[in-house]
Design a protein around this motif. Structure first.
Motif, PDB file in Angstrom:
ATOM      1  N   PHE A  73       8.845  71.519 -32.653  1.00  0.00           N
ATOM      2  CA  PHE A  73      10.046  70.711 -32.877  1.00  0.00           C
ATOM      3  C   PHE A  73       9.778  69.370 -33.552  1.00  0.00           C
ATOM      4  CE2 PHE A  73      11.196  73.424 -29.203  1.00  0.00           C
ATOM      5  CZ  PHE A  73      12.259  74.095 -29.786  1.00  0.00           C
ATOM      6  N   GLY A  74       8.524  69.016 -33.731  1.00  0.00           N
ATOM      7  CA  GLY A  74       8.214  67.754 -34.399  1.00  0.00           C
ATOM      8  C   GLY A  74       7.413  66.838 -33.503  1.00  0.00           C
ATOM      9  N   ARG A  75       6.283  66.362 -34.006  1.00  0.00           N
ATOM     10  CA  ARG A  75       5.378  65.563 -33.178  1.00  0.00           C
ATOM     11  C   ARG A  75       5.901  64.153 -32.941  1.00  0.00           C
ATOM     12  NH1 ARG A  75       1.538  68.606 -37.271  1.00  0.00           N
ATOM     13  NH2 ARG A  75       1.154  70.464 -36.020  1.00  0.00           N
ATOM     14  N   GLY A  95       7.609  53.678 -34.215  1.00  0.00           N
ATOM     15  CA  GLY A  95       7.261  55.068 -34.468  1.00  0.00           C
ATOM     16  C   GLY A  95       8.302  55.782 -35.298  1.00  0.00           C
ATOM     17  N   TYR A  96       9.580  55.481 -35.068  1.00  0.00           N
ATOM     18  CA  TYR A  96      10.648  56.139 -35.820  1.00  0.00           C
ATOM     19  C   TYR A  96      10.553  55.833 -37.306  1.00  0.00           C
ATOM     20  CZ  TYR A  96      15.273  57.588 -37.343  1.00  0.00           C
ATOM     21  OH  TYR A  96      16.300  58.202 -38.012  1.00  0.00           O
ATOM     22  N   PHE A  97      10.183  54.595 -37.642  1.00  0.00           N
ATOM     23  CA  PHE A  97      10.159  54.188 -39.045  1.00  0.00           C
ATOM     24  C   PHE A  97       8.803  54.407 -39.718  1.00  0.00           C
ATOM     25  CE2 PHE A  97      13.647  51.544 -37.337  1.00  0.00           C
ATOM     26  CZ  PHE A  97      14.655  51.932 -38.215  1.00  0.00           C
ATOM     27  N   ASN A 127       7.559  63.072 -39.022  1.00  0.00           N
ATOM     28  CA  ASN A 127       7.863  64.031 -37.956  1.00  0.00           C
ATOM     29  C   ASN A 127       7.298  65.395 -38.327  1.00  0.00           C
ATOM     30  OD1 ASN A 127       8.919  64.687 -35.452  1.00  0.00           O
ATOM     31  ND2 ASN A 127      10.856  65.397 -36.300  1.00  0.00           N
ATOM     32  N   SER A 128       5.977  65.473 -38.467  1.00  0.00           N
ATOM     33  CA  SER A 128       5.335  66.702 -38.924  1.00  0.00           C
ATOM     34  C   SER A 128       5.490  67.813 -37.898  1.00  0.00           C
ATOM     35  CB  SER A 128       3.849  66.447 -39.193  1.00  0.00           C
ATOM     36  OG  SER A 128       3.194  66.035 -38.016  1.00  0.00           O
ATOM     37  N   PRO A 179       7.356  66.013 -44.080  1.00  0.00           N
ATOM     38  CA  PRO A 179       7.873  65.166 -43.011  1.00  0.00           C
ATOM     39  C   PRO A 179       9.372  64.976 -43.152  1.00  0.00           C
ATOM     40  CG  PRO A 179       5.922  64.198 -43.994  1.00  0.00           C
ATOM     41  CD  PRO A 179       6.324  65.345 -44.862  1.00  0.00           C
ATOM     42  N   GLU A 180      10.034  64.847 -41.997  1.00  0.00           N
ATOM     43  CA  GLU A 180      11.456  64.575 -41.982  1.00  0.00           C
ATOM     44  C   GLU A 180      11.688  63.117 -41.662  1.00  0.00           C
ATOM     45  OE1 GLU A 180      12.936  67.163 -39.024  1.00  0.00           O
ATOM     46  OE2 GLU A 180      12.346  69.000 -40.084  1.00  0.00           O
TER      47      GLU A 180
END
Length: 569
Positions: free
Chosen positions: A74-76, A184-186, A190-191, A567-568
């Protein structure tokens, strides 16, 4: 976030990952110094105090493999963010817990967050740093800070308790998460795993039951006895469930942990090395922290300050260990590190009240040096043995070995200590005519012995009589002797780990196709640049791989998420 942006900000991103990891590694030890305050304020029994510590460890260790797999799917970054959010909610609830039972629940809830955070940090690191040289340095920094967090926990906890209430040891997590969560969000991609592997819920349940049962037995055995029905039942359930888990992972078409990974000597030996490194670190800190407070008479803060040398050595040496690997190879560095750990434990085993901190300090320096040398290269070997799309599971495996190794260290050293301490106290105090209750309390723990010593002259607060001093001195001597026996056993186990690394770890492992550490054609360029040779057989295999993949790899070195989805945001 696009790939180029993630790559350009990789060192800032490493800071976010290390900050996220720090709250987890600190939490393992910062609470220990607050236990007397918790006992008084929450009226917690000894059993409740143990579960305040152990509830977190059990949930943490039991969920690691599952959360690593969830992060891959689901994304790290999403897993890391969710883990930080759960962790800070649990921290705030723990800080204001009205009872011991409530605190046990909130600490266990924090374990869920910790299990999401740890594997996500390492798997994100290996996908952001694709250049092998930079990634090795980044893992060295990551490994060093994870150990430093454990080492400075008692010092920070002691300082907080001198100035604030016991809840402060939990609230210290809030400002760290307040920075790490939005950063972390920026700053983090989100591999995800390339093939979006199916989840393995049955395997997840089996792994949780097996690990929780085994870790529970390891933790409870020193108090209940290795032959007690509860411990034997837990060991039996854990072993049986682990056997079913291994069978299932070999049977299902979408295993959570591919058991075939363990056929790789590099992967298996590196996991043994990490397990025994943390075995030594947690076990030695468990004993030496008590030794400095009970035997040498330091306050929690003073004992914490005297643990700083170990932390500083780890912080300095761990990032530099990769350079030594390039010169002499992983095999010798990891084996030498565990050998140095064994020497440090043997030195610590000779500590006595008379020798004081002068004997503890060199032991700490040797332990910090050995742990730092072994930890980073062993971690790199684990991650470099796996395909990139399995980075989350590999990271979770690495973290699981840390937790299980730490639990084993405390349990085994504690068991050896307990088996020596009680008979030594019985022999020393047998002729003093103490009542049965007093003798029993003195044999149970050194804290109990000090209480009996204070009460021997009718004063419940100070030791001011000859018989009181005799009891206290006997307790210090028994503690030192028993600690020494436990640390010598630990030293022997560390030596076994050094032999395992020497026999099974390759000197310079040839990379495999799709491995986390580098692409096949990158390996030749890196070997040429760094002067890394390896065995003739490894080079021959590498040349064959290079010829078959030459036309497939004409791009620049180290795409930031090679083998992963883009990445997303």
């Amino acid at each position: 976030m696009d790939t180029k942006t993630a790559y350009d900000r990789r060192w800032i991103a490493l800071g976010v990952l290390c900050m996220s990891l720090l709250v987890v590694s600190l939490d393992n030890t910062i609470l220990n110094v607050a236990l007397p305050r918790l006992s008084a304020d929450l009226h917690a029994t000894t059993s409740q105090l143990q579960w305040i510590i152990d509830g977190y460890t059990l949930v943490f260790a039991g969920l690691l493999l599952t959360t690593g797999s969830l992060g891959d799917k689901f994304g790290r970054r999403s897993a890391l963010s969710l883990g930080l959010l759960i962790f800070v909610i649990g921290s705030i609830a723990s800080a204001f817990a009205p009872s011991a039972e409530f605190l046990i629940l909130t600490r266990s809830f924090m374990g869920v967050g910790g299990a999401l955070i740890m594997p996500a940090t390492l798997s994100l690191l290996t996908n952001i740093f694709t250049d092998p040289t930079e990634r090795a340095k980044a893992i060295g920094i990551w490994a060093g800070l994870s150990g430093v967090g454990v080492a400075i926990g008692p010092m920070l906890g002691g300082w907080l308790l001198e100035h604030f209430s016991w809840g402060s040891v939990f609230l210290v997590n809030v400002p760290v998460v307040a920075i790490a969560l939005p950063a972390g969000y920026f700053l983090l991609p989100n591999s995800k795993a390339e093939n979006s592997p199916k989840l393995d819920p049955f395997g997840a349940v089996l792994s949780i039951v097996a690990l929780v049962s085994l870790v529970w037995a390891i933790i409870e055995a020193p108090a209940k006895g290795w032959t007690s029905p509860g411990v034997l039942a837990a060991l039996g359930v854990g072993a049986a469930t682990m056997a079913v888990f291994i069978w299932w992972q070999n049977t299902t078409d979408h295993p959570m942990l591919d058991i075939k990974f363990f056929k790789n000597p590099r992967f298996s030996a590196a996991n043994v090395a990490v397990t025994l490194t943390f075995f030594a670190m947690f076990g030695s800190m468990f004993m030496l922290t008590q030794f400095m407070q009970y035997v040498l008479g330091f306050t929690p803060l003073e004992a914490g300050v005297r643990s700083v040398p170990l932390a500083l050595v780890m912080l300095v040496v761990a990032p530099q260990s990769t350079r030594l690997v390039r010169r002499v190879g992983t095999k010798l560095v990891v084996a030498g590190g565990l050998g140095t750990v064994a020497i440090g434990l043997a030195v610590a085993a000779t500590a006595t009240p008379e020798l004081g901190y002068a004997r503890v300090l060199p032991a700490q320096l040797l332990l910090g040096l050995g742990i730092a040398l072994a930890m980073a290269p062993a971690t790199e070997s684990i991650m470099g043995s796996l395909p990139r799309e399995k980075a989350g599971v590999g990271s979770a495996m690495n973290d699981t070995t840390r937790q299980v190794g730490g639990a084993l260290g405390v349990a085994i050293i504690g068991s050896v200590f307990s088996s020596q301490y009680a008979p030594a106290m019985a022999s020393s105090l047998g002729g003093l005519g103490l009542p049965a209750a007093g003798l029993g309390a003195a044999k149970d723990s050194i804290g109990g012995a000090f209480s009996v010593a204070a009460q021997a002259g009718g004063n419940p607060n100070t030791i001011d009589t000859p018989i009181g001093h005799q009891i206290a001195d006997a307790a210090r001597e028994a503690f030192s002797h028993s600690m020494g026996r436990g640390l010598l056993v630990s030293a022997a186990i560390a030596l076994v780990g050094a032999l395992v690394a020497l026999v099974f770890l390759p000197a310079h492992a040839a990379p495999v196709a799709g491995a986390v550490d580098m692409d096949e054609d990158d390996a030749v360029e890196v070997r040429s640049t760094l002067g890394i040779g390896g065995t003739e057989a490894a080079l021959a295999r590498q040349e064959a791989i290079d010829e078959s993949h030459l036309e497939e790899h004409e791009h620049e070195l180290a795409s930031a998420t090679a083998g992963d989805r883009p990445p997303e945001d």
